[in-house]
Design a protein around this motif. Structure first.
Motif, PDB file in Angstrom:
ATOM      1  N   LYS A   6      53.740  26.734  74.472  1.00  0.00           N
ATOM      2  CA  LYS A   6      53.478  26.472  73.062  1.00  0.00           C
ATOM      3  C   LYS A   6      54.149  27.523  72.197  1.00  0.00           C
ATOM      4  CE  LYS A   6      48.988  24.234  73.773  1.00  0.00           C
ATOM      5  NZ  LYS A   6      47.547  24.266  73.427  1.00  0.00           N
ATOM      6  N   PRO A   7      54.708  27.134  71.055  1.00  0.00           N
ATOM      7  CA  PRO A   7      55.340  28.116  70.165  1.00  0.00           C
ATOM      8  C   PRO A   7      54.288  28.965  69.477  1.00  0.00           C
ATOM      9  CG  PRO A   7      55.311  25.976  69.121  1.00  0.00           C
ATOM     10  CD  PRO A   7      54.798  25.763  70.527  1.00  0.00           C
ATOM     11  N   PRO A   8      54.616  30.220  69.159  1.00  0.00           N
ATOM     12  CA  PRO A   8      53.683  31.032  68.385  1.00  0.00           C
ATOM     13  C   PRO A   8      53.507  30.449  66.985  1.00  0.00           C
ATOM     14  CG  PRO A   8      55.803  32.128  68.560  1.00  0.00           C
ATOM     15  CD  PRO A   8      55.855  30.937  69.470  1.00  0.00           C
ATOM     16  N   GLY A  36      59.326  29.640  66.860  1.00  0.00           N
ATOM     17  CA  GLY A  36      57.946  29.617  66.417  1.00  0.00           C
ATOM     18  C   GLY A  36      57.617  28.345  65.655  1.00  0.00           C
ATOM     19  N   PHE A  37      56.328  28.191  65.363  1.00  0.00           N
ATOM     20  CA  PHE A  37      55.850  27.080  64.542  1.00  0.00           C
ATOM     21  C   PHE A  37      55.454  27.653  63.191  1.00  0.00           C
ATOM     22  CE2 PHE A  37      52.410  24.413  62.867  1.00  0.00           C
ATOM     23  CZ  PHE A  37      53.058  23.182  62.830  1.00  0.00           C
ATOM     24  N   ALA A  38      56.178  27.250  62.147  1.00  0.00           N
ATOM     25  CA  ALA A  38      55.991  27.830  60.822  1.00  0.00           C
ATOM     26  C   ALA A  38      54.970  27.064  60.004  1.00  0.00           C
ATOM     27  CB  ALA A  38      57.323  27.862  60.078  1.00  0.00           C
ATOM     28  N   MET A  39      54.037  27.830  59.398  1.00  0.00           N
ATOM     29  CA  MET A  39      53.088  27.295  58.431  1.00  0.00           C
ATOM     30  C   MET A  39      53.190  28.139  57.169  1.00  0.00           C
ATOM     31  SD  MET A  39      49.797  26.790  60.934  1.00  0.00           S
ATOM     32  CE  MET A  39      50.004  28.447  61.604  1.00  0.00           C
ATOM     33  N   THR A  40      52.739  27.581  56.042  1.00  0.00           N
ATOM     34  CA  THR A  40      52.924  28.308  54.796  1.00  0.00           C
ATOM     35  C   THR A  40      51.699  28.259  53.898  1.00  0.00           C
ATOM     36  OG1 THR A  40      53.834  26.400  53.591  1.00  0.00           O
ATOM     37  CG2 THR A  40      55.394  27.774  54.806  1.00  0.00           C
ATOM     38  N   ALA A  41      51.527  29.360  53.173  1.00  0.00           N
ATOM     39  CA  ALA A  41      50.617  29.407  52.037  1.00  0.00           C
ATOM     40  C   ALA A  41      51.460  29.906  50.873  1.00  0.00           C
ATOM     41  CB  ALA A  41      49.446  30.345  52.297  1.00  0.00           C
ATOM     42  N   ILE A  42      51.879  28.991  50.013  1.00  0.00           N
ATOM     43  CA  ILE A  42      52.794  29.330  48.925  1.00  0.00           C
ATOM     44  C   ILE A  42      52.015  30.001  47.798  1.00  0.00           C
ATOM     45  CG2 ILE A  42      54.393  28.409  47.207  1.00  0.00           C
ATOM     46  CD1 ILE A  42      55.056  26.183  49.205  1.00  0.00           C
ATOM     47  N   THR A  43      52.501  31.151  47.366  1.00  0.00           N
ATOM     48  CA  THR A  43      51.819  31.934  46.334  1.00  0.00           C
ATOM     49  C   THR A  43      52.379  31.697  44.941  1.00  0.00           C
ATOM     50  OG1 THR A  43      53.333  33.784  46.690  1.00  0.00           O
ATOM     51  CG2 THR A  43      51.296  33.760  47.991  1.00  0.00           C
ATOM     52  N   ALA A  44      53.652  31.348  44.870  1.00  0.00           N
ATOM     53  CA  ALA A  44      54.316  31.189  43.570  1.00  0.00           C
ATOM     54  C   ALA A  44      55.537  30.295  43.738  1.00  0.00           C
ATOM     55  CB  ALA A  44      54.731  32.542  43.007  1.00  0.00           C
ATOM     56  N   ILE A  45      55.907  29.650  42.658  1.00  0.00           N
ATOM     57  CA  ILE A  45      57.132  28.855  42.605  1.00  0.00           C
ATOM     58  C   ILE A  45      58.143  29.625  41.769  1.00  0.00           C
ATOM     59  CG2 ILE A  45      58.150  26.637  41.987  1.00  0.00           C
ATOM     60  CD1 ILE A  45      55.942  26.436  44.080  1.00  0.00           C
ATOM     61  N   THR A  46      59.336  29.805  42.289  1.00  0.00           N
ATOM     62  CA  THR A  46      60.374  30.477  41.511  1.00  0.00           C
ATOM     63  C   THR A  46      61.559  29.537  41.288  1.00  0.00           C
ATOM     64  OG1 THR A  46      61.668  31.377  43.368  1.00  0.00           O
ATOM     65  CG2 THR A  46      59.754  32.662  42.617  1.00  0.00           C
ATOM     66  N   ALA A  47      62.197  29.691  40.149  1.00  0.00           N
ATOM     67  CA  ALA A  47      63.499  29.087  39.899  1.00  0.00           C
ATOM     68  C   ALA A  47      64.511  30.203  40.077  1.00  0.00           C
ATOM     69  CB  ALA A  47      63.566  28.515  38.487  1.00  0.00           C
ATOM     70  N   ARG A 214      54.373  36.103  69.466  1.00  0.00           N
ATOM     71  CA  ARG A 214      54.721  35.683  70.825  1.00  0.00           C
ATOM     72  C   ARG A 214      54.126  36.638  71.857  1.00  0.00           C
ATOM     73  NH1 ARG A 214      59.829  34.948  69.868  1.00  0.00           N
ATOM     74  NH2 ARG A 214      59.757  32.684  69.834  1.00  0.00           N
ATOM     75  N   GLY A 215      53.638  37.794  71.406  1.00  0.00           N
ATOM     76  CA  GLY A 215      53.049  38.763  72.316  1.00  0.00           C
ATOM     77  C   GLY A 215      53.948  39.936  72.629  1.00  0.00           C
ATOM     78  N   ILE A 216      55.100  40.020  71.979  1.00  0.00           N
ATOM     79  CA  ILE A 216      56.019  41.132  72.181  1.00  0.00           C
ATOM     80  C   ILE A 216      55.496  42.349  71.409  1.00  0.00           C
ATOM     81  CG2 ILE A 216      58.383  41.936  71.722  1.00  0.00           C
ATOM     82  CD1 ILE A 216      59.283  39.055  72.167  1.00  0.00           C
TER      83      ILE A 216
END
Length: 252
Positions: A6-8, A36-47, A214-216
């Motif tokens: 499984k990916p981290p 890895g498996f990427a998840m996100t918590a977006i804090t701000a939107i930038t232009a 990953r445990g490194i």
């Protein structure tokens, strides 16, 4: 350690970069390319693009907290990367959530973008104190380290940090790992001459988080991540008229 099958699971808490070179977008690319498996918590939107940031809108602290809760409660998290936060209130919400998690946290104390735009006010920087104490590693660049009070202030905090040297002048780039109770470790490498450095800090911190997830252990995680950043710099596609994006897609 997680199962190698499984990916981290890496949660990036950071701002969105509309041009794709830094922030959440760089984190997703980095985490994915490193397996890895990427998840996100977006804090701000930038232009923004390679020439600079033209607009920033922070999300509500409640929404940021809700994103973190959604990821943690279902998918689970093996490591966290923190980047641009957007406000002091968001920083405190993030700290509140992460103190309950027993996973490595890499904190990139984003204050100024590659193009020079200010991305954190004084109150937000003050809130960084809680996050530095929670983090397994904080990764300030040269101006960020100065804003945090320098080596003396970091020593007083008793935190582990990687002082990045890419912003310092010279043909050789020096990075230093400072850990309480340990001798300083240093890495040096010839500077890669390119204007396409947008997202280097985001990429490095999310790469380290992926390796830790990953445990490194910390030192090889940093070494592997520095190599990834250098390869991505060398593979930059040359987009944009200013500080263009790196070439994440070419790193294998």
């Amino acid at each position: 350690m997680i199962s190698p099958a499984k990916p981290p699971r890496i949660l990036s808490i950071a701002g969105s970069d509309s041009s794709g070179g830094a922030g959440i977008q760089a984190d997703i690319k980095t985490i994915t390319m490193l397996g890895g498996f990427a998840m996100t918590a977006i804090t701000a939107i930038t232009a923004q693009n390679s020439l600079g940031v033209t607009g920033v809108e922070a999300l509500s602290p409640e929404m940021v907290g809700a994103q973190i809760d959604a990821c943690v409660s279902d998918i689970g998290v093996d490591a966290v990367k923190i980047g641009m936060l957007g406000s002091a209130a968001i920083a405190h919400v993030v700290a509140d959530r992460l103190k309950a998690l027993d996973v490595p946290v890499v904190f990139d104390p984003v204050m100024i973008s590659t193009s020079g735009s200010v991305l954190a006010d004084a109150a937000t920087v003050a809130a960084f104190e809680r996050l530095m104490k929670l983090a397994a590693l904080t990764t300030p660049n040269v101006p960020e380290l100065v804003a945090l009070g320098g080596a003396e202030a970091m020593a007083a905090r008793g935190v582990t940090y990687l002082a990045k040297g890419g912003d310092a002048p010279g043909d050789i780039v020096h990075d230093r790992l400072i850990r309480p109770g340990h001798e300083t470790l240093a890495w040096s490498a010839p500077r890669i001459e390119t204007p396409h450095t947008h997202g280097t800090g985001c990429t490095l911190s999310s790469a380290i988080a992926t390796e830790l997830g990953r445990g490194i252990s910390l030192v090889p995680a940093i070494e592997n991540s520095r190599a990834f950043v250098r390869a991505a710099l060398q593979a930059a596609p040359g987009f944009g008229a200013g500080h263009g994006p790196m070439g994440h897609q070419a790193v294998r």
